[in-house]
Scaffold this active site. Structure first.
Site, short mmCIF file in Angstrom:
data_model
loop_
_atom_site.label_atom_id
_atom_site.label_comp_id
_atom_site.label_asym_id
_atom_site.label_seq_id
_atom_site.Cartn_x
_atom_site.Cartn_y
_atom_site.Cartn_z
CG ASP A 1 -31.87 47.87 20.96
OD1 ASP A 1 -32.91 47.95 20.27
OD2 ASP A 1 -30.79 47.42 20.51
CG HIS B 1 -35.87 51.87 20.18
ND1 HIS B 1 -36.36 50.71 20.73
CD2 HIS B 1 -34.54 51.65 19.96
CE1 HIS B 1 -35.39 49.81 20.81
NE2 HIS B 1 -34.28 50.37 20.36
#
Length: 314
Positions: free
Chosen positions: A108, A290
């Protein structure tokens, strides 16, 4: 600093005018460093599944809470969270341990820092493994203007910049609920509801999908942000345009060996031109959302170790 069950005790490392809270494994493997960089809104604890296996494989595993997070420094000045400072912290961390370079792994926002580490400190990077966020090609106009034009003013990147302090307060007021609602997997395929996504998550009493982690694991993240609030970490977003200007004259091509790991259910789409800007990249997708290294810990660890073994032999 309270200890975290089954996780290394941290050291506060002084790097110039800031301190980073650093967790280590495999100190006996000094000379073979790998640095793991967390995303938002996370913590070094995000790498709890990978650290023992990487240490067992012969790496000196170095996992900082980056500036703005945990017990690391949280400067007041927003400009102290730009990409020059964030990558500079990692370079200084290598200096602290006496390393010329290291393998860097990012997820991320941590992946964004690692990509930029390769641009701004190329000699300090041996190899790259990044999760979730592919290399972001510099846009024709500053990032926030570009995102506002494409995604609208409710996009959380835009909101964080144009309504400073608003989201910080809402997330702080609902820390536990926000993180419980955010760290989910197997989410139903639904269009996003109107409004700012992160504020919606913080205010929702009904989480979707399934939890990524146990209650005890989630409590580590919640305790950290209960103590710090979210402003330091959100300040990373508030430097997007400053970063755009800082990178204006930097060669945008990354030539290091790289592994890019996507989650097939992640809302971040794969890059269509990744190999153009990262010519030595290998791409892998895992069936997850994610939070890749926490959703698929064994698969992620095995993919990293397998790729590093092959890259080492090449």
């Amino acid at each position: 600093m309270p200890t975290i069950a089954n996780f290394p005790a941290p050291t506060l490392v002084t790097l110039g005018d800031i301190e980073l809270e650093v967790f280590e494994a495999g100190e006996e493997n000094r000379g073979n460093p790998i640095v793991l960089c967390h995303g938002w809104p996370e913590h070094a604890y995000s790498w709890r599944h990978q650290m023992p296996a990487l240490a067992k494989a012969g790496f000196h595993v170095i996992v900082p809470n980056q500036r703005g997070y945990g017990n690391s420094s949280r400067p007041e000045d927003v400009a102290e969270y730009d990409i020059a400072h964030l990558t500079g912290d990692l370079a200084a961390l290598l200096d602290h341990f006496g390393y010329d370079d290291a393998v860097f792994v990012g997820h991320d926002w941590g992946a964004n820092v690692v990509w930029n580490m390769a641009l701004l400190h190329p000699d300090r990077v041996r190899k790259i493994v990044n999760l979730a966020l592919p290399y972001q090609v510099r846009t024709p106009m500053p990032w926030i203007d570009f995102m506002a034009a494409v995604f609208g003013d409710d996009n959380y990147f835009v909101h964080f910049n144009r309504q400073p302090g608003v989201a910080d307060a809402v997330l702080k007021r609902h820390t536990g609920q926000f993180l419980q609602n955010l760290f989910r997997k197997n989410l139903p395929p639904e269009p996003p509801e109107p409004g700012m996504m992160m504020i919606n998550l913080a205010q929702s009493s009904t989480p979707l999908g399934d939890p990524v982690m146990s209650d005890d694991e989630l409590a580590v993240f919640t305790a950290s942000f209960d103590a710090t609030g979210f402003t330091g970490s959100i300040n990373w977003y508030r430097n997007m345009d400053r970063n755009w200007h800082l990178l204006a004259n930097v060669d945008p091509v990354i030539r290091h060996p790289a592994l890019m790991i996507y989650g097939t259910q992640d809302m971040i789409p794969p890059s269509e031109n990744l190999a153009e800007f990262v010519p030595n990249v290998e791409v892998l997708s895992l069936e997850c959302g994610h939070w890749i290294q926490q959703e698929k810990p064994q698969e992620t660890t095995q993919a990293i170790l397998k790729w590093l073994a092959v890259a080492q032999a090449a």
